[in-house]
Motif scaffolding. Structure first.
Motif, PDB file in Angstrom:
ATOM      1  N   LEU A  85      -7.755 -10.263  -2.949  1.00  0.00           N
ATOM      2  CA  LEU A  85      -6.928 -10.678  -4.086  1.00  0.00           C
ATOM      3  C   LEU A  85      -6.574 -12.162  -4.045  1.00  0.00           C
ATOM      4  CD1 LEU A  85      -4.437  -7.665  -4.231  1.00  0.00           C
ATOM      5  CD2 LEU A  85      -6.344  -8.117  -5.797  1.00  0.00           C
ATOM      6  N   GLY A  86      -6.865 -12.811  -2.924  1.00  0.00           N
ATOM      7  CA  GLY A  86      -6.534 -14.233  -2.790  1.00  0.00           C
ATOM      8  C   GLY A  86      -5.067 -14.490  -2.535  1.00  0.00           C
ATOM      9  N   LEU A  87      -4.375 -13.514  -1.902  1.00  0.00           N
ATOM     10  CA  LEU A  87      -2.949 -13.641  -1.620  1.00  0.00           C
ATOM     11  C   LEU A  87      -2.723 -13.929  -0.138  1.00  0.00           C
ATOM     12  CD1 LEU A  87      -1.609 -10.633  -3.741  1.00  0.00           C
ATOM     13  CD2 LEU A  87      -1.723 -13.053  -4.384  1.00  0.00           C
TER      14      LEU A  87
ATOM     15  N   GLY B 289       4.378  -8.618  -2.334  1.00  0.00           N
ATOM     16  CA  GLY B 289       4.479  -8.681  -3.782  1.00  0.00           C
ATOM     17  C   GLY B 289       3.459  -7.896  -4.569  1.00  0.00           C
ATOM     18  N   VAL B 290       2.697  -7.028  -3.910  1.00  0.00           N
ATOM     19  CA  VAL B 290       1.702  -6.231  -4.611  1.00  0.00           C
ATOM     20  C   VAL B 290       2.326  -4.901  -5.041  1.00  0.00           C
ATOM     21  CG1 VAL B 290      -0.547  -5.089  -4.438  1.00  0.00           C
ATOM     22  CG2 VAL B 290      -0.163  -7.290  -3.293  1.00  0.00           C
ATOM     23  N   ASP B 291       2.093  -4.498  -6.278  1.00  0.00           N
ATOM     24  CA  ASP B 291       2.507  -3.171  -6.731  1.00  0.00           C
ATOM     25  C   ASP B 291       1.496  -2.152  -6.211  1.00  0.00           C
ATOM     26  OD1 ASP B 291       4.765  -3.950  -8.063  1.00  0.00           O
ATOM     27  OD2 ASP B 291       3.769  -4.163 -10.000  1.00  0.00           O
ATOM     28  N   VAL B 292       1.982  -1.072  -5.624  1.00  0.00           N
ATOM     29  CA  VAL B 292       1.090  -0.086  -5.008  1.00  0.00           C
ATOM     30  C   VAL B 292       1.462   1.314  -5.469  1.00  0.00           C
ATOM     31  CG1 VAL B 292       0.232   0.884  -2.845  1.00  0.00           C
ATOM     32  CG2 VAL B 292       0.834  -1.543  -2.959  1.00  0.00           C
ATOM     33  N   ARG B 293       0.453   2.130  -5.712  1.00  0.00           N
ATOM     34  CA  ARG B 293       0.667   3.550  -5.967  1.00  0.00           C
ATOM     35  C   ARG B 293      -0.246   4.336  -5.023  1.00  0.00           C
ATOM     36  NH1 ARG B 293       0.968   5.612 -11.979  1.00  0.00           N
ATOM     37  NH2 ARG B 293       2.791   4.254 -11.762  1.00  0.00           N
ATOM     38  N   MET B 294       0.326   5.356  -4.384  1.00  0.00           N
ATOM     39  CA  MET B 294      -0.430   6.232  -3.498  1.00  0.00           C
ATOM     40  C   MET B 294      -0.678   7.570  -4.180  1.00  0.00           C
ATOM     41  SD  MET B 294       1.549   5.426   0.100  1.00  0.00           S
ATOM     42  CE  MET B 294       0.769   6.798   0.958  1.00  0.00           C
ATOM     43  N   SER B 295      -1.812   8.182  -3.876  1.00  0.00           N
ATOM     44  CA  SER B 295      -2.122   9.474  -4.490  1.00  0.00           C
ATOM     45  C   SER B 295      -1.201  10.569  -3.975  1.00  0.00           C
ATOM     46  CB  SER B 295      -3.581   9.856  -4.228  1.00  0.00           C
ATOM     47  OG  SER B 295      -3.818  10.041  -2.845  1.00  0.00           O
TER      48      SER B 295
ATOM     49  N   LYS C  91      14.318  -8.369 -15.231  1.00  0.00           N
ATOM     50  CA  LYS C  91      13.407  -7.231 -15.305  1.00  0.00           C
ATOM     51  C   LYS C  91      12.512  -7.267 -16.535  1.00  0.00           C
ATOM     52  CE  LYS C  91      16.380  -4.029 -12.800  1.00  0.00           C
ATOM     53  NZ  LYS C  91      17.072  -2.718 -12.854  1.00  0.00           N
ATOM     54  N   GLU C  92      13.023  -7.887 -17.589  1.00  0.00           N
ATOM     55  CA  GLU C  92      12.248  -7.910 -18.817  1.00  0.00           C
ATOM     56  C   GLU C  92      11.007  -8.770 -18.696  1.00  0.00           C
ATOM     57  OE1 GLU C  92      15.400  -8.727 -18.543  1.00  0.00           O
ATOM     58  OE2 GLU C  92      16.402  -6.945 -19.337  1.00  0.00           O
ATOM     59  N   GLU C  93      11.050  -9.731 -17.779  1.00  0.00           N
ATOM     60  CA  GLU C  93       9.938 -10.657 -17.632  1.00  0.00           C
ATOM     61  C   GLU C  93       9.016 -10.178 -16.519  1.00  0.00           C
ATOM     62  OE1 GLU C  93      11.389 -14.551 -16.990  1.00  0.00           O
ATOM     63  OE2 GLU C  93      12.734 -14.522 -18.721  1.00  0.00           O
ATOM     64  N   LYS C  94       7.820  -9.754 -16.869  1.00  0.00           N
ATOM     65  CA  LYS C  94       6.868  -9.313 -15.876  1.00  0.00           C
ATOM     66  C   LYS C  94       6.325 -10.528 -15.133  1.00  0.00           C
ATOM     67  CE  LYS C  94       2.608  -6.703 -15.228  1.00  0.00           C
ATOM     68  NZ  LYS C  94       1.513  -5.954 -15.891  1.00  0.00           N
ATOM     69  N   PRO C  95       6.372 -10.543 -13.811  1.00  0.00           N
ATOM     70  CA  PRO C  95       5.884 -11.689 -13.042  1.00  0.00           C
ATOM     71  C   PRO C  95       4.421 -11.970 -13.348  1.00  0.00           C
ATOM     72  CG  PRO C  95       7.113 -10.169 -11.644  1.00  0.00           C
ATOM     73  CD  PRO C  95       6.916  -9.482 -12.953  1.00  0.00           C
ATOM     74  N   MET C  96       4.125 -13.229 -13.537  1.00  0.00           N
ATOM     75  CA  MET C  96       2.758 -13.615 -13.823  1.00  0.00           C
ATOM     76  C   MET C  96       1.882 -13.362 -12.600  1.00  0.00           C
ATOM     77  SD  MET C  96       2.751 -14.596 -16.911  1.00  0.00           S
ATOM     78  CE  MET C  96       1.168 -15.434 -17.013  1.00  0.00           C
ATOM     79  N   GLY C  97       0.693 -12.850 -12.833  1.00  0.00           N
ATOM     80  CA  GLY C  97      -0.249 -12.672 -11.749  1.00  0.00           C
ATOM     81  C   GLY C  97       0.063 -11.505 -10.829  1.00  0.00           C
ATOM     82  N   LYS C  98       0.953 -10.597 -11.211  1.00  0.00           N
ATOM     83  CA  LYS C  98       1.287  -9.453 -10.373  1.00  0.00           C
ATOM     84  C   LYS C  98       0.055  -8.566 -10.206  1.00  0.00           C
ATOM     85  CE  LYS C  98       4.803  -7.125  -8.424  1.00  0.00           C
ATOM     86  NZ  LYS C  98       5.718  -7.686  -7.438  1.00  0.00           N
ATOM     87  N   LYS C  99      -0.288  -8.253  -8.955  1.00  0.00           N
ATOM     88  CA  LYS C  99      -1.462  -7.451  -8.674  1.00  0.00           C
ATOM     89  C   LYS C  99      -1.079  -6.002  -8.390  1.00  0.00           C
ATOM     90  CE  LYS C  99      -4.300 -10.976  -8.909  1.00  0.00           C
ATOM     91  NZ  LYS C  99      -5.316 -11.081  -9.989  1.00  0.00           N
ATOM     92  N   LYS C 100      -2.020  -5.098  -8.687  1.00  0.00           N
ATOM     93  CA  LYS C 100      -1.789  -3.675  -8.457  1.00  0.00           C
ATOM     94  C   LYS C 100      -2.930  -3.094  -7.621  1.00  0.00           C
ATOM     95  CE  LYS C 100      -1.428  -2.094 -12.679  1.00  0.00           C
ATOM     96  NZ  LYS C 100      -1.078  -1.161 -13.786  1.00  0.00           N
ATOM     97  N   VAL C 101      -2.566  -2.222  -6.696  1.00  0.00           N
ATOM     98  CA  VAL C 101      -3.550  -1.578  -5.825  1.00  0.00           C
ATOM     99  C   VAL C 101      -3.263  -0.085  -5.768  1.00  0.00           C
ATOM    100  CG1 VAL C 101      -4.392  -1.357  -3.451  1.00  0.00           C
ATOM    101  CG2 VAL C 101      -3.964  -3.627  -4.419  1.00  0.00           C
ATOM    102  N   PHE C 102      -4.304   0.718  -5.863  1.00  0.00           N
ATOM    103  CA  PHE C 102      -4.176   2.170  -5.731  1.00  0.00           C
ATOM    104  C   PHE C 102      -4.729   2.587  -4.373  1.00  0.00           C
ATOM    105  CE2 PHE C 102      -5.661   6.534  -6.058  1.00  0.00           C
ATOM    106  CZ  PHE C 102      -4.576   7.167  -6.663  1.00  0.00           C
ATOM    107  N   ILE C 103      -3.979   3.459  -3.666  1.00  0.00           N
ATOM    108  CA  ILE C 103      -4.421   3.960  -2.362  1.00  0.00           C
ATOM    109  C   ILE C 103      -4.580   5.475  -2.449  1.00  0.00           C
ATOM    110  CG2 ILE C 103      -3.932   4.141   0.105  1.00  0.00           C
ATOM    111  CD1 ILE C 103      -2.129   1.715  -0.152  1.00  0.00           C
ATOM    112  N   GLY C 104      -5.819   5.936  -2.337  1.00  0.00           N
ATOM    113  CA  GLY C 104      -6.070   7.357  -2.245  1.00  0.00           C
ATOM    114  C   GLY C 104      -5.875   7.813  -0.802  1.00  0.00           C
TER     115      GLY C 104
ATOM    116  N   TYR D  30      -6.383  -2.730   6.753  1.00  0.00           N
ATOM    117  CA  TYR D  30      -6.875  -2.478   5.393  1.00  0.00           C
ATOM    118  C   TYR D  30      -6.121  -3.366   4.393  1.00  0.00           C
ATOM    119  CZ  TYR D  30      -8.742   1.871   7.469  1.00  0.00           C
ATOM    120  OH  TYR D  30      -9.398   2.789   8.248  1.00  0.00           O
ATOM    121  N   ALA D  31      -4.803  -3.465   4.579  1.00  0.00           N
ATOM    122  CA  ALA D  31      -3.984  -4.265   3.657  1.00  0.00           C
ATOM    123  C   ALA D  31      -4.376  -5.736   3.692  1.00  0.00           C
ATOM    124  CB  ALA D  31      -2.504  -4.096   3.995  1.00  0.00           C
ATOM    125  N   LYS D  32      -4.636  -6.251   4.876  1.00  0.00           N
ATOM    126  CA  LYS D  32      -5.035  -7.659   4.985  1.00  0.00           C
ATOM    127  C   LYS D  32      -6.366  -7.899   4.277  1.00  0.00           C
ATOM    128  CE  LYS D  32      -2.518  -8.801   9.228  1.00  0.00           C
ATOM    129  NZ  LYS D  32      -2.614  -9.197  10.665  1.00  0.00           N
ATOM    130  N   GLY D  33      -7.281  -6.938   4.383  1.00  0.00           N
ATOM    131  CA  GLY D  33      -8.547  -7.068   3.662  1.00  0.00           C
ATOM    132  C   GLY D  33      -8.341  -7.073   2.161  1.00  0.00           C
TER     133      GLY D  33
END
Length: 443
Positions: free
Chosen positions: A383-385, A249-255, A201-214, A375-378
């Protein structure tokens, strides 16, 4: 609101184990999902309903056909049903088998319940070795859940683990609870769980992407209303989008994750505080039009690329597109979600809820979730994933061994056996051979 969620875990990144109440407990040895998470020190726990539901007294809990489930991670116990070959090994020594096999090698199998709508819980393994947990709320059949999963991931084996109200999961990081028929604030008490814990847990994965969904509108603001209510459809689409992204593997937060007031200014504030790589705002339209449209900034760039990638996948679903658009305001972009977010952002308008034919493109749970996946596939393309693209299979792509199917029908009808009983027979290692022999012996 009905929903199906698919969570995927890579054994290289997660410790995965089972825990269960001890056999022969004097009283119902059930704990809430939150309690299980705390005692097991797990990041996420899922109920798998592994107890023997046909027993009596204390034998109902913590045991499958006489095999104790007492903390399998330490016992290395094979808890398969009577030697069935349909085993899912999620870590060395931790093996579980289901009463029913829902998907094998990408094919949805026959014998799944098509008529009972309730909570569902399945666990399986993808072709690449990752673990998938599939859960639904109370509005789905076994077959619907299996087809949803098989249509989105390349599944090697998917087992039915629960078909009732104890279906649920609990995530410790934010206290998120998925419990369609919960009892109490921490979920319905259950007797056995599968646990997930992030390694290193201490090691943040390299290249981790984040997406916000309103998630547009909510609470006292229903949004557009016609043949559909926009705020409800928005949430279903957004949830499906989130679940697909997190599976890769994408970190996501929803409003918002429920029906509550959610203003645009609140969305923008939450988005900028989260600092995502990309942001999307999920809406649906009104005004008597037809088709999907997506807005991006007047300045183009990554926002335009994201809009184009999303439109491509929506059109692949068969939905008409009104185009990739911009809208000029007095101080730049007209829409605050695009103008004020720091990350590249788009606004998706799926269908016109007040046009009957267009609303029909999203008037079922599966159709609304399909928009979210598009939407997720887009997003992933932008993101190139990479992600799985399962082969298209016809609706009747079940196992079609004529001899086996004929034997099953003959034994079931001649002996007057229920479909569930036939599933138990077929679950054994030599179940198919046994059923054929029985059929040959019957007049």
């Amino acid at each position: 609101m009905n929903s199906i969620r698919c969570d995927i875990y890579d054994p290289k990144e997660y410790d995965i184990w089972f825990a269960a109440a001890p056999y022969g407990a004097a009283s119902k040895p059930a704990k809430t999902l939150k309690t299980w998470a705390a005692e097991e020190q797990a990041d996420v726990v899922y109920n798998l309903c592994l107890f023997n539901m046909t027993g009596s007294g204390s034998d109902q809990y913590g045991v499958i056909r006489g095999r104790t489930l007492q903390y399998l991670k330490a016992k290395n116990v094979d808890c398969g049903y009577g030697g069935t070959a349909e085993h899912l090994t999620v870590s060395p020594g931790n093996v579980v088998a289901g009463v029913k096999v829902a998907v094998r090698d990408g094919v949805v199998l026959s014998g799944l319940d098509k008529g009972t709508f309730r909570s569902r819980n399945m666990i399986g393994v993808l072709a690449g070795g990752r673990i998938i947990v599939v859960q639904s709320s109370d509005g789905c059949t076994e077959e619907q859940v299996a087809r949803y999963a098989a249509g989105r991931y390349t599944i090697k084996l998917l087992l039915v683990q629960d078909a009732g109200g104890s279906t649920g999961m609990y995530r410790t990081s934010d206290g998120y609870l998925f419990a369609p028929e919960k009892e109490g604030t921490d979920g319905r008490p259950v007797c056995s769980v599968v646990c997930m814990r992030k390694k290193n847990k201490e090691e943040k994965p390299m290249g981790k992407k984040k997406v916000f969904i309103g998630v547009g509108h909510g609470g006292s603001d229903p949004g557009a209303v016609g043949y559909l209510v926009e705020k409800d459809v928005n949430l279903t689409m957004a949830t499906a989008c989130r679940d697909f992204l997190t599976a890769y593997g994408v970190d996501v937060r929803m409003s918002r994750t429920k029906d509550e007031n959610d203003t645009v200014s609140q969305e923008v504030t939450e988005c900028n505080a989260y600092a995502p790589d990309l942001a999307i705002d999920v809406h649906n339209n009104s005004g008597g039009g037809d088709g999907f449209e997506v807005f991006h900034t007047i300045h183009g760039g990554t926002g335009k690329t994201l809009a184009q990638n999303i439109e491509k996948h929506v059109k692949a679903m068969g939905q008409n597109s009104r185009g990739v658009k911009t809208r000029q305001g007095t101080s730049g972009d007209y829409y605050a979600f695009i103008r004020e977010t720091v990350a590249p952002a788009v606004i998706c308008e799926g269908v016109f809820v007040d046009t009957k034919a267009d609303a029909a493109q999203a008037d079922t749970l599966a159709e609304q979730q399909a928009f979210g996946v598009a939407y997720a596939k887009g997003v992933l393309d932008t993101l190139g994933l990479a992600y799985d693209e399962p082969e298209e299979k016809p609706d009747d792509a079940f196992e079609t061994d004529e001899e086996v199917q004929a034997a099953i029908t003959k034994v079931q009808r001649t002996a007057g056996l229920a479909a569930e009983t036939m599933q138990y027979l077929l679950a054994y290692e030599y179940g198919t051979e046994l059923v054929i022999k029985l059929a040959n012996a019957m007049k």
